[in-house]
Design an enzyme around this catalytic site. Structure first.
Site, PDB file in Angstrom:
ATOM      1  CG  ASN A  23      -1.709   1.221   1.444  1.00  0.00           C
ATOM      2  OD1 ASN A  23      -1.818   2.040   0.522  1.00  0.00           O
ATOM      3  ND2 ASN A  23      -2.285   1.387   2.627  1.00  0.00           N
ATOM      4  CD1 TRP A  24       3.759   1.193  -2.805  1.00  0.00           C
ATOM      5  CD2 TRP A  24       3.606   2.252  -4.769  1.00  0.00           C
ATOM      6  NE1 TRP A  24       4.550   0.522  -3.702  1.00  0.00           N
ATOM      7  CE2 TRP A  24       4.473   1.147  -4.915  1.00  0.00           C
ATOM      8  CE3 TRP A  24       3.362   3.068  -5.882  1.00  0.00           C
ATOM      9  CZ2 TRP A  24       5.088   0.850  -6.135  1.00  0.00           C
ATOM     10  CZ3 TRP A  24       3.969   2.769  -7.100  1.00  0.00           C
ATOM     11  CH2 TRP A  24       4.833   1.666  -7.215  1.00  0.00           C
ATOM     12  CE  LYS A  25       0.057   3.221   4.817  1.00  0.00           C
ATOM     13  NZ  LYS A  25       0.123   3.329   6.263  1.00  0.00           N
ATOM     14  CG  HIS A 111      -5.705   1.805   5.428  1.00  0.00           C
ATOM     15  ND1 HIS A 111      -5.229   2.780   6.269  1.00  0.00           N
ATOM     16  CD2 HIS A 111      -4.700   0.922   5.260  1.00  0.00           C
ATOM     17  CE1 HIS A 111      -3.971   2.497   6.587  1.00  0.00           C
ATOM     18  NE2 HIS A 111      -3.621   1.375   5.984  1.00  0.00           N
ATOM     19  CD  GLU A 113      -2.637   5.500   6.933  1.00  0.00           C
ATOM     20  OE1 GLU A 113      -2.616   5.555   5.693  1.00  0.00           O
ATOM     21  OE2 GLU A 113      -1.713   5.010   7.619  1.00  0.00           O
ATOM     22  CD  GLU A 181      -3.314  -2.653   7.662  1.00  0.00           C
ATOM     23  OE1 GLU A 181      -2.191  -2.861   7.203  1.00  0.00           O
ATOM     24  OE2 GLU A 181      -3.962  -1.626   7.411  1.00  0.00           O
ATOM     25  N   GLY A 187       2.867   2.074  10.890  1.00  0.00           N
ATOM     26  CA  GLY A 187       3.870   3.128  10.726  1.00  0.00           C
ATOM     27  C   GLY A 187       4.600   3.498  11.998  1.00  0.00           C
ATOM     28  CB  SER A 227       5.565  -1.908  12.069  1.00  0.00           C
ATOM     29  OG  SER A 227       5.122  -0.593  12.364  1.00  0.00           O
ATOM     30  N   GLY A 248       2.809  -1.091   4.289  1.00  0.00           N
ATOM     31  CA  GLY A 248       2.913   0.326   3.934  1.00  0.00           C
ATOM     32  C   GLY A 248       4.356   0.703   3.683  1.00  0.00           C
ATOM     33  N   GLY A 249       5.024   1.210   4.721  1.00  0.00           N
ATOM     34  CA  GLY A 249       6.381   1.752   4.603  1.00  0.00           C
ATOM     35  C   GLY A 249       7.352   0.857   3.842  1.00  0.00           C
TER      36      GLY A 249
HETATM   37  P1  PGA Z   1       3.010   0.152   7.690  1.00  0.00           P
HETATM   38  O1  PGA Z   1       1.534   0.420   7.130  1.00  0.00           O
HETATM   39  O2  PGA Z   1       3.497  -1.131   7.055  1.00  0.00           O
HETATM   40  O3  PGA Z   1       3.808   1.362   7.252  1.00  0.00           O
HETATM   41  O4  PGA Z   1       2.908   0.040   9.159  1.00  0.00           O
HETATM   42  C1  PGA Z   1       0.623  -0.634   6.985  1.00  0.00           C
HETATM   43  C2  PGA Z   1      -0.675  -0.102   6.427  1.00  0.00           C
HETATM   44  O5  PGA Z   1      -1.042   1.034   6.738  1.00  0.00           O
HETATM   45  O6  PGA Z   1      -1.365  -0.792   5.671  1.00  0.00           O
END
Ligand code: PGA
Length: 270
Positions: A23-25, A111, A113, A181, A187, A227, A248-249
């Site tokens: 997930n590149w956000k 998600h 966010e 999640e 993050g 993470s 994500g990251g």
């Molecule tokens: P992260 O994000 O791997 O940076 O913790 C995961 C996500 O938000 O799907």
């Protein structure tokens, strides 16, 4: 309970093909950078057959830039969000038909966010329903904000899951993926432990059995996200029994991301 635990252990024990979603956000900032990032990941996978299913969810604006590249690779395209409306006067929204027309196969819904930005369980339910009606795979995110000492976080996860499931038909379950999640792990460099993940997977499977019966539970993949990196990926698969990851990251770092995919492949063949 004893019967459930025996059943759940059987379901847990069944290894699925790992699903790894990047997930590149809201990254990167240009189409050229998105193309380069995708190309580096593709190159990093090498010519050897990859077992894991790989999906990259770039920002909506860049999906079309990657359609051709995706067709020539083993990497499928995902969307980070969608509208539950089919078409019409919905300024700023992206319909599922639009996403489908540029080659999207998976859509992330709910998600954390987006939930923080105001998305309710009811909106997540409508989006899940719309994704499945469009014939795509729904990646439904669920997870608690905090872990309290009384185990209330199980209720949070159950409520999110039950709401999302209320418009899923049993026959559609093979196109539903749950991503556990925990918000506190996203993050933060503070991933959930393998025991936490295994326990939550069992709990999610129990909720699925309660809603749809035992016959379908092994068809539903339960990913972990929060993470994830190349150091914690193996224990989270091996001991946590995650069926893959929502990342994500680490998905923005080609070496790290491809390393996680290779670890998942090793796990799948072990
Ligand atoms: P992260 O994000 O791997 O940076 O913790 C995961 C996500 O938000 O799907």
């Amino acid at each position: 309970m004893v019967q459930f635990l025996t059943m759940a252990k059987t379901a847990l024990g069944k290894k699925q093909t790992p699903l790894i979603i990047g997930n590149w956000k809201m990254n990167p900032q240009s189409g050229t950078e998105a193309q380069n990032l995708f190309a580096e990941i593709h190159k990093g996978l090498g010519s050897k057959n990859v077992i894991a299913e790989i999906v990259i969810a770039p920002p909506t604006l860049f999906i079309v830039e990657l359609t051709k590249k995706s067709k020539k690779s083993r990497i499928q395209l995902g969307a980070q969000d969608c509208s539950f409306q089919l078409q019409g006067a919905h300024t700023g929204e992206t319909s599922l038909m639009m996403l489908k027309s540029v080659g999207v196969s998976h859509v992330i819904v709910g998600h954390s966010e987006r939930r923080i930005a105001g998305e309710t369980n009811e909106v997540v339910r409508k989006k899940t329903e719309a994704v499945l009606q469009a014939g795509l795979t729904a990646v439904v995110c669920i997870g608690e904000t905090i872990r309290d000492a009384h185990g209330d976080y199980f209720n949070v996860v159950q409520e999110q899951l039950q709401s999302a499931c209320s418009s899923i038909k049993k026959v559609q379950l093979s196109r539903v993926v749950f991503a556990y999640e925990p918000v506190w792990a996203i993050g933060t460099n503070k991933h959930a432990t393998a025991e936490d993940v295994q326990e939550m997977k069992l709990f999610i499977q129990k909720c699925i059995v309660d809603l749809f019966g035992r016959s379908v539970v092994s068809k539903v993949r339960i990913l972990y996200g929060g993470s994830v990196n190349s150091d914690n990926a193996l224990p989270l698969l091996l001991d946590g029994k995650a069926d893959g990851f929502l990342i994500g990251g680490s998905s923005l770092k080609p070496v790290e991301f491809t390393q996680i995919i290779k670890i998942s492949d090793t796990y799948a063949t072990s």
